[in-house]
Every structure is written in structure tokens, then in C-alpha cells.
Design a protein around this motif. Structure first.
Motif, PDB file in Angstrom:
ATOM      1  N   LEU C  25      44.864  52.536  25.024  1.00 30.16           N
ATOM      2  CA  LEU C  25      44.951  52.143  26.436  1.00 30.16           C
ATOM      3  C   LEU C  25      46.180  52.757  27.091  1.00 30.16           C
ATOM      4  O   LEU C  25      46.115  53.234  28.225  1.00 30.16           O
ATOM      5  CB  LEU C  25      45.003  50.621  26.558  1.00 30.16           C
ATOM      6  N   ARG C  29      46.567  55.514  30.210  1.00 34.86           N
ATOM      7  CA  ARG C  29      47.291  55.124  31.428  1.00 34.86           C
ATOM      8  C   ARG C  29      48.706  55.656  31.296  1.00 34.86           C
ATOM      9  O   ARG C  29      49.659  54.914  31.413  1.00 34.86           O
ATOM     10  CB  ARG C  29      47.387  53.602  31.487  1.00 34.86           C
ATOM     11  N   ALA C  84      47.444  42.351  31.804  1.00 37.00           N
ATOM     12  CA  ALA C  84      46.166  43.060  31.955  1.00 37.00           C
ATOM     13  C   ALA C  84      45.073  42.338  31.157  1.00 37.00           C
ATOM     14  O   ALA C  84      43.964  42.131  31.654  1.00 37.00           O
ATOM     15  CB  ALA C  84      46.308  44.505  31.486  1.00 37.00           C
ATOM     16  N   ASP C  85      45.394  41.934  29.949  1.00 33.04           N
ATOM     17  CA  ASP C  85      44.408  41.235  29.118  1.00 33.04           C
ATOM     18  C   ASP C  85      44.077  39.869  29.695  1.00 33.04           C
ATOM     19  O   ASP C  85      42.967  39.362  29.534  1.00 33.04           O
ATOM     20  CB  ASP C  85      44.943  41.059  27.697  1.00 33.04           C
ATOM     21  N   GLN C  87      44.090  39.164  32.967  1.00 32.89           N
ATOM     22  CA  GLN C  87      43.265  39.303  34.163  1.00 32.89           C
ATOM     23  C   GLN C  87      41.821  39.659  33.862  1.00 32.89           C
ATOM     24  O   GLN C  87      40.929  39.254  34.598  1.00 32.89           O
ATOM     25  CB  GLN C  87      43.882  40.339  35.099  1.00 32.89           C
ATOM     26  N   ASP C  88      41.565  40.437  32.806  1.00 29.36           N
ATOM     27  CA  ASP C  88      40.169  40.819  32.577  1.00 29.36           C
ATOM     28  C   ASP C  88      39.480  39.948  31.519  1.00 29.36           C
ATOM     29  O   ASP C  88      38.349  40.223  31.132  1.00 29.36           O
ATOM     30  CB  ASP C  88      40.054  42.315  32.242  1.00 29.36           C
ATOM     31  N   GLY C  89      40.156  38.910  31.064  1.00 28.21           N
ATOM     32  CA  GLY C  89      39.478  37.961  30.177  1.00 28.21           C
ATOM     33  C   GLY C  89      39.614  38.274  28.694  1.00 28.21           C
ATOM     34  O   GLY C  89      39.157  37.501  27.854  1.00 28.21           O
ATOM     35  N   THR C  90      40.226  39.422  28.353  1.00 25.39           N
ATOM     36  CA  THR C  90      40.356  39.765  26.930  1.00 25.39           C
ATOM     37  C   THR C  90      41.216  38.745  26.194  1.00 25.39           C
ATOM     38  O   THR C  90      40.977  38.451  25.027  1.00 25.39           O
ATOM     39  CB  THR C  90      40.989  41.161  26.774  1.00 25.39           C
ATOM     40  N   GLU C  92      41.374  35.568  26.569  1.00 23.52           N
ATOM     41  CA  GLU C  92      40.545  34.433  26.146  1.00 23.52           C
ATOM     42  C   GLU C  92      39.857  34.754  24.823  1.00 23.52           C
ATOM     43  O   GLU C  92      39.800  33.929  23.921  1.00 23.52           O
ATOM     44  CB  GLU C  92      39.469  34.128  27.198  1.00 23.52           C
ATOM     45  N   ALA C 161      54.725  35.772  27.800  1.00 22.67           N
ATOM     46  CA  ALA C 161      53.665  34.780  27.591  1.00 22.67           C
ATOM     47  C   ALA C 161      53.915  33.542  28.441  1.00 22.67           C
ATOM     48  O   ALA C 161      52.983  32.969  29.003  1.00 22.67           O
ATOM     49  CB  ALA C 161      53.587  34.404  26.115  1.00 22.67           C
ATOM     50  N   LEU C 164      53.066  34.104  32.244  1.00 22.58           N
ATOM     51  CA  LEU C 164      51.756  34.688  32.484  1.00 22.58           C
ATOM     52  C   LEU C 164      51.108  34.125  33.746  1.00 22.58           C
ATOM     53  O   LEU C 164      50.970  32.921  33.906  1.00 22.58           O
ATOM     54  CB  LEU C 164      50.870  34.351  31.277  1.00 22.58           C
TER      55      LEU C 164
END
Lengths: 245, 204, 232
Positions: C25, C29, C84-85, C87-90, C92, C161, C164
Motif C-alpha cells: 500500500l 501511495r 485509513a483502515d 475509514q474503509d472498514g478493514t 473491523e 489508536a 482514532l
């Protein structure tokens, strides 16, 4: 005999209990402050080397001791809250933080006031003063984190974790700062001379006790207002005489 | 297998639901109903163990999920509002990593097969950012095919899906139920699984 | 239809998976990585402009300047560690991973260090030359940074953390993390000063090493706990 300690950890019980205790602590704190200041500033003799300036230690030393002690108490409440999931512990921790920060600030301020006539500078990078400054940062971090989380349960738990991490770090920070200080051969403030008069000891001890009682009174009052604001939707709060009016 | 007893959850000061009890046995499917903001997502998150309920408990094989911890995690599959898909990764990479996070080594060929079944033939190697909303949802749903979880917890699985994809999901769910799996889900669309009794629970 | 034929992955495989994922990743980026590095270079280069080009003073200041700049640069990239994780649900999905969350967190910490700490360490010699540092102190500085920057990533992860999804998370993060990093700064710069004045650096570096080991053991656990609190 089994006492149900958790009974006192319920905000409902604690609210009333704290309300009854506050006046006692507040009044005795005020009396002891008066006595301590009288002994310290009037009765205690002038110091041979430092003249009148030394008298600031009667405020500085108790404030420094309280600032460190309160951080540990705060971290202990935080740990209790995380382990037993009691709501009151988190409230206690967040109520302790401003008082702890206040004592830290007083300690820094009086240290600077003492430094000016002694060394001719407001700020010395001495080990204790530097540690005290870092302690202030830790308190501010705790308060800022708690303030920026809207959900009170998450705020309590997140701040509690930070307080625990901070308290583990405090000895390491203190050690490293001392190390850094000796490396640079910096000055070390030595407040306690070889011969401390009995009056000085009495003044110091009275002031320390007064600070203790003051902290307890203030923290209890703050916890009561935290309980009021957090539980404002509950039945028991709305039935309190002071709320009903 | 899944038992919920006397559950109460709140968001901030607002109590969403209380005294909620139900159970789900192997081969059963349950649909959560309720208006927006009635606490469906919160309930699903509590079932996953993200949220600590104010009261009550969630039991799995008669044990509290708090105590089961990671053993429980290996038996559930959760699909939330968010797809958990990285824009920079291709569909295959996304699926392989999702499988990896849930504890499996997924071979690339198997991932490609699963994606093709989900109607993504020819899109397997494209970065996810060029896929449409529906296609991303399909990538996320492909996880249903490569998991051996017993309990599927699906939050709005049908959003952004077309008729064909909905039929695919129906097929996957029917197969899962036949294999004694369990499903609990929310949707605002009419949804049936042929030959299965749909239990429903409404939150208000 | 089910696609079967998978096997359970081990803890180590999971660790490698997470590190590889985050590195891929980061490579896709690249701009983010470069920004941190450029920030580091600019901050360090500003100091001589601020305090004047006198070499004797610059030589004395160099370790402190490089360390503080590294500290600030690593704060800059910490905000992205989990957001980033998140915000996109990763995130969870990571919390539902049947293996320990601490292991996943450790993987993310290592990847973060490789992407944002290691480039700083590699860049430091060049910047040290700007400050006319001689070979030996420069070597000690690099070893110190090599031991210290992973600690910054690990302590920083706790802060990342805890903050967050909060507004003003970046500034708050620095406020929480910077005081906790003071020992690293002291031992790291102390080592360089010791060698410059002809003393042994062993104690400084072994203290840094001890901090590194302590952080390796405890910070993943604490960060995992912080993530659980923040995800509620």
C-alpha cells in the motif's frame, strides 16, 4: 464480614456520601492552610544562607509532592475503572486531573520564583523542574484526550489507558532526565538544608496535610458535578431536592 | 447456538433497546427490522463483540463471547456498511488479504474462481478504485464464498447490488443454511430465501 | 458454490501478510512516504538558517536537531497508521481476526517503521554532513536512530489508536506521544555527546536497546487494547 465495596462505587450512593463529606474536608483544609502559612511565614526563622526567599518551599514542596502523588492516584483509579468497569473510577480519574495539573503548575511557578533571586534566572533546566514540566505535559495530554472524545464511556476508557501508560513511563522519564542532567552537570535545587528547624518541619507538614484535604474536597465536588451532568437523564437525579427546585 | 439474553445497548446518552432476548439455531436465518436509527447496526456490532452492551450478554455455544474471544472470532463472518476494500489493491489482492486476516491462506486461483462466480470476470486484476459501488460490494461479498464461518452477520448486504447479484447472495445464503450455518442480517429490501423460514426481529 | 482448499495460517504468516500488505500500500501511495522524508530534510536544513552557520555550534547541535526532527517527522506519519483502515472498514475485520490483534498491530508497527522510520535513518548521514559531523559521532547517531526510531513508531501507535477518528487528531496525537518519547531523545542524543567527549557509548545504547525490547513486548498489547476502546 463482607462489605460490599461496589456499593460505594455506584454514583447514586456516592453522590450523597460525597456531598456530606465535602464541608468537613474543605473547612479543615482552610484551617490547616492558615496555620501552616502562619508558621511558615511568621514563626519559622530566617535561613542563614537564603534569607527570606526560602519560605517559598512551604508552598513549592507540598505542591510538587501532590502533583506526582495525584498522578499515581489518577492512574490507579484509571486501572480500577478498566479492570472492574466501574463508572465511578473513570469519573474520579477525570476529576483528579485538573487538580493535579494545578499543583504541577504551582510547583513550576514557585520554582521559578525561587530561582530568580537564587540564580538570577527564572528557569533552570534542573532535573526536578524538567520532570515537573514533563508531568504537566502528561496531565495536559490526559485532559485534552478526555475532552476531545464525545462519548463519555470511550473518553473514560481511552484516557484511563493513557494514564496507565503515562504512569509506567514516569519512572523512566524521571530516570532519563536525571541522567541527562548529570551528563550536562546542571544545577540541582537543594531546598532541604542540613539543619531544618522544627518550626520549618511543622510548617511543611501542615501545608502538605492542608493540600491533601483541599484536593479531596475539590475532587469530591468535581465528581459530584460530573455525576450530575452524566446522569442528568436518570430518575434519581431528577428527584434530588437541589435539582427539583 | 447463538443466544442473546436481556441485552441493552445505548449510543451516548440514548438508550437504543433493552431487554432484548432471542436465539438462533443451526440452519436458521433471522432478519432484523426497524427504522433508521433503531439500533440494528449497534446490535450487530454487539454480536460481533465490538461493543460492550450496557446489560445482558451474548452467548455462543452457551458461553459468553467476551470469554471466548478469538475462538468466537474464528466462527463468525461480519460484513459491515464499509466494504473493507483498499482502493490501491486489485480485487484478487483484496480478497486474498481479507481471507488472510480471517486466518486462511487463500490461493490466487481460488480467489479468482470466487470473484468470477460473483460476476467479476475480467475485473480480477483491476485496482478497486476503478470498480463501481456494486462491483466493490461484490468483491466484499466474495468473502462469503471463501470462509468456513458458522455465523454470518451481514449489515445491509444488498446495498448497491443489482438483481443478478441479489440472486447470487440468495444462493450463497441458501447453501450456507443447508450446511447448518446461521445468518443474521438487516436489509430494507424485500428478501426471501426459497424454502427457508425467515425469522424476524423488529427493533423499535 | 464454495471455494475450498484453504489451510489455516500461522501467526508468523499473519505477521508477514500484514507487513507485506502495508508495504505494498505504501509503495502504491509513494507520495506519502516522500512527504515525511522531505519534511525531515527541510526541518533539519532550517536550523543553520535560524542559528547561523558557525560550524562549531552546528556540530554541537547536530544530534539534537536530527533527533527532534526525526521525532516530529514520525508524528507526521502516525496519523495515517490506523485511520485509513478505520475509514474503509478493514480495522473491523482485523479486530475479528481469529489470531491475536496484538500480532496484527505489531505487523503494522513494523511496516510503519520500514516506511517512515528507516528512510530517516538512511537520510541522516547526509544531513549530518551538513552539520560537519565527523565519522565516529555520525556512526553513533545512526545506530541510535536505528534503535530509537522503532520505539517512536511503537509508542506512537498507542497514541494513534487512542485518537482514532477524533477531530484534530493529529495535533492531539503529538501532545500525547511527544512527552512519552523524551527518554528516547535523551539516550539517543546522549550517546552522540558521549562519543564526542571521548566517553563510552555502551550505556546509552544499551538503555536504548532495553527500551526497544520493553516497547516490543508491551506496546502491541496496549495498542490492541486502545483500538478496542476506540472501535466501540
Amino acid at each position: 464480614m463482607a462489605i460490599n465495596w461496589f456499593k460505594y462505587s455506584s454514583p447514586t450512593t456516592f453522590y450523597g456520601l460525597a456531598g456530606k463529606m465535602i464541608p468537613w474536608f474543605a473547612v479543615s483544609a482552610a484551617i490547616l492552610f492558615a496555620i501552616g502559612l502562619y508558621i511558615g511565614f511568621v514563626v519559622a526563622p530566617v535561613d542563614a544562607q537564603q534569607g527570606e526567599f526560602y519560605r517559598i518551599i512551604f508552598i513549592h514542596v507540598p505542591a510538587s509532592m501532590m502533583s506526582m502523588f495525584l498522578y499515581m492516584v489518577m492512574a490507579a483509579y484509571a486501572a480500577l475503572g478498566l479492570v472492574f468497569n466501574t463508572r465511578l473510577s473513570g469519573m474520579m480519574a477525570s476529576a483528579l486531573a485538573p487538580t493535579g495539573a494545578l499543583f504541577t503548575l504551582i510547583s513550576l511557578w514557585t520554582g521559578a520564583l525561587w530561582g530568580k533571586p537564587m540564580w538570577g534566572t527564572w528557569w533552570m533546566w534542573d532535573a526536578r523542574m524538567t520532570s515537573e514540566l514533563i508531568l504537566l505535559f502528561l496531565y495536559l495530554g490526559f485532559i485534552a484526550l478526555h475532552a476531545s472524545i464525545d462519548d463519555s464511556r470511550r473518553a473514560d476508557r481511552a484516557a484511563a489507558l493513557l494514564a496507565i501508560v503515562g504512569s509506567v513511563n514516569v519512572p523512566i522519564i524521571y530516570f532519563s532526565v536525571k541522567w541527562w542532567n548529570t551528563l550536562h552537570q546542571g544545577a540541582t535545587i537543594k531546598f532541604t538544608g542540613t539543619s531544618m528547624q522544627i518550626a520549618m518541619q511543622q510548617a511543611m507538614f501542615t501545608m502538605l496535610l492542608a493540600c491533601w484535604l483541599y484536593s479531596i474536597a475539590v475532587v469530591l465536588a468535581r465528581v459530584r458535578s460530573i455525576i450530575l451532568s452524566r446522569e442528568r437523564n436518570t430518575v434519581w437525579i431528577n428527584e434530588l431536592p437541589e435539582v427539583k427546585q | 447456538m447463538l443466544e442473546v439474553s436481556n441485552l441493552a445497548c445505548s449510543r451516548g446518552d440514548h438508550r437504543l433497546f433493552y431487554g432484548l432476548s432471542f436465539s438462533l439455531k443451526p440452519g436458521q436465518i433471522m432478519q432484523l427490522q426497524g427504522e433508521n436509527g433503531s439500533g440494528k447496526t449497534t446490535l450487530l456490532r454487539a454480536l460481533c463483540g465490538f461493543m460492550m452492551p450496557d446489560e445482558g450478554e451474548v452467548l455462543w455455544r452457551s458461553e459468553n463471547i467476551r470469554h471466548l474471544g478469538e475462538d468466537y472470532c474464528s466462527e463468525i463472518l461480519y460484513l459491515g456498511h464499509l466494504n473493507a476494500i483498499k482502493d490501491e489493491l486489485s480485487a484478487v489482492e483484496n480478497l486474498c488479504i481479507s481471507a488472510g486476516l480471517s486466518g486462511f491462506v487463500l490461493k490466487e486461483n481460488d480467489a479468482i474462481a470466487a470473484l468470477r462466480h460473483m460476476g467479476l470476470r475480467g475485473r480480477e486484476a483491476l485496482p478497486a478504485k476503478v470498480l463501481s459501488q456494486g462491483q466493490r460490494r461484490r468483491v466484499a461479498l466474495a468473502r462469503l464464498m471463501v470462509s468456513d464461518a458458522k455465523l454470518w452477520i451481514l449489515d445491509e448486504p444488498l446495498t448497491a447490488l443489482d438483481v443478478g447479484a441479489v440472486a447470487l447472495i440468495q444462493g450463497l445464503i441458501a447453501e450456507h443454511l443447508e450446511n447448518q450455518g446461521m445468518v443474521i442480517f438487516t436489509t430494507h429490501q424485500p428478501f426471501r430465501v426459497a424454502g427457508m423460514e425467515m425469522h424476524s426481529l423488529s427493533l423499535s | 458454490m464454495k471455494v475450498m482448499g484453504y489451510k489455516k495460517s500461522s501467526l508468523l504468516q499473519l505477521l508477514v501478510l500484514v507487513i507485506r500488505r502495508d508495504l505494498v500500500l505504501a509503495m502504491r501511495r509513494r507520495a506519502d512516504v516522500l512527504t515525511t522524508l522531505v519534511f525531515f530534510v527541510i526541518v533539519v536544513s532550517l536550523f543553520p538558517l535560524g542559528v547561523g552557520p558557525e560550524l562549531g555550534m552546528l556540530r554541537k547541535m547536530a544530534p539534537g536537531v536530527l533527533w527532534v526532527a526525526a521525532l516530529l517527522a514520525s508524528m507526521l506519519s502516525l496519523g495515517r497508521l490506523f485511520s485509513a483502515d478505520y475509514q474503509d472498514g478493514t480495522l473491523e475485520q482485523m479486530m475479528l481476526a481469529p489470531q491475536s490483534l496484538s500480532m496484527l498491530v505489531l505487523g503494522k508497527m513494523i511496516a510503519h517503521w520500514m516506511v517512515s522510520g528507516l528512510p530517516l535513518v538512511l537520510m541522516a548521514p547526509v544531513l549530518g554532513l551538513q552539520f560537519d559531523m565527523s565519522a565516529q559521532p555520525l556512526g553513533v547517531l545512526i545506530i541510535g536512530l536505528l534503535l530509537g526510531t522503532p520505539i517512536l513508531s511503537m509508542i506512537g501507535a498507542i497514541g494513534a489508536a487512542l485518537t482514532l477518528g477524533l477531530r484534530g487528531g493529529g495535533v492531539l496525537l503529538s501532545l500525547l506521544v511527544l512527552p512519552l518519547c523524551i527518554p528516547v531523545l535523551i539516550f539517543g542524543t546522549g550517546a552522540v555527546e558521549a562519543i564526542s567527549s571521548g566517553l563510552s557509548v555502551a550505556s546509552h545504547l544499551s538503555l536504548l536497546g532495553a527500551l526497544l525490547v520493553l516497547s516490543l513486548v508491551f506496546t502491541p498489547l496496549v495498542t490492541a487494547q486502545a483500538l478496542r476502546i476506540s472501535m466501540e
